[in-house]
Design a protein around this motif. Sequence first.
Motif, PDB file in Angstrom:
ATOM      1  N   LYS A  77       0.809  -1.215   0.000  1.00  0.00           N
ATOM      2  CA  LYS A  77       0.000   0.000   0.000  1.00  0.00           C
ATOM      3  C   LYS A  77       0.846   1.270   0.000  1.00  0.00           C
ATOM      4  N   SER A  78       2.116   1.142   0.352  1.00  0.00           N
ATOM      5  CA  SER A  78       2.943   2.325   0.597  1.00  0.00           C
ATOM      6  C   SER A  78       3.531   2.904  -0.690  1.00  0.00           C
ATOM      7  N   ASP A  79       3.655   4.229  -0.689  1.00  0.00           N
ATOM      8  CA  ASP A  79       4.256   4.944  -1.812  1.00  0.00           C
ATOM      9  C   ASP A  79       5.768   5.097  -1.640  1.00  0.00           C
ATOM     10  N   GLN A  80       6.244   4.967  -0.405  1.00  0.00           N
ATOM     11  CA  GLN A  80       7.636   5.249  -0.099  1.00  0.00           C
ATOM     12  C   GLN A  80       8.113   4.306   0.993  1.00  0.00           C
ATOM     13  N   LYS A 176       9.341   1.639  -5.941  1.00  0.00           N
ATOM     14  CA  LYS A 176       9.088   2.522  -4.802  1.00  0.00           C
ATOM     15  C   LYS A 176      10.383   3.218  -4.387  1.00  0.00           C
ATOM     16  N   GLY A 270      -0.018  10.800   1.778  1.00  0.00           N
ATOM     17  CA  GLY A 270       0.625   9.614   1.232  1.00  0.00           C
ATOM     18  C   GLY A 270       0.677   8.481   2.241  1.00  0.00           C
ATOM     19  N   THR A 271       1.240   7.367   1.793  1.00  0.00           N
ATOM     20  CA  THR A 271       1.391   6.179   2.640  1.00  0.00           C
ATOM     21  C   THR A 271       2.862   5.780   2.660  1.00  0.00           C
TER      22      THR A 271
END
Length: 303
Positions: A77-80, A176, A270-271
């Motif tokens: 789910k994370s962008d970073q 990512k 963001g996530t």
Amino acid sequence: MKLTATAIALLLALPACAKQPTPDQPVATKAPDPNDADPALWVVKDPDTTIYFFGTIHVLKPGLTWFDEAVKAAFDKSDQVVLELVMPDPAAMQKLVMAKGMTTAGPTLTQQLPAAKRQAFTQALTGLGLQAGAFDRMRPWLAATNLSVLPLSRLGYDTSAGPEEVLTEAAKQAGKPVIGLETAEQQLGYFDGLSDTAQMQFLTSTVDELPTLDKTMGSMVADWAAGKPDALAKEMNDSLKDSPEVAKTLLLDRNKRWAGWIENRLKQPGTVFIAVGAGHLAGGDSVQAQLLKDGVKAQRVAY
């Protein structure tokens, strides 16, 4: 838990102090599987930002299946991805180590050691297949970290099985971005900045603890794999109580800075998936405890 293994778990460039541990949240019962690991995962949220933070053990034995279930879902789910450190290239790292950890003048390290510790120090080196004077131009902190890390490969531990390398490769495959909370120079500087007394204590403790390193690391990894951060914190508290300077430098000060980073990151949408040594996410001085002081409450992710 001994100081040697605690330092390994707290610092990546080569686990944490507890006051009043709180009970771990119950997790779902599963069929026993010696390779199934379910490490602890937390999350903080506001209306447009989600930040997961995951506690790691920097070196593991191959075979543990931890990058699945809630951990993998949070990562996906994370962008970073945020790690303690993005390692520099080996040449740059070697240059930093030489600058901060080696000396060309003054008494040798063996001569600096208390007389009662010299024989055990020499035996530790020769037991690893090194010459007796191999570390004589090292500062005590560098000798201690080398003596801490070198036996691990013989015990079956491997950095390539550690979460940082697994997460870095997964992030690369998924496109990512990966950033570090600290630099290699900062991390080495934490050890280099310790007083001479604290450095020598670190080295002599390492020599004393080498015979039980396998058992100590095994206990630490077992607590991590079972998702028991408070058990980990309790053991680590015992290792750091006699070295407040090391506890402050490697644990408390860094936890405060990282909590501040998380609070600032919550201001941006963001996530984010953060992975740091599990010792930083356990006990009364943890990152979560620092966040709570500023009104930011982290929730344990049940799975």
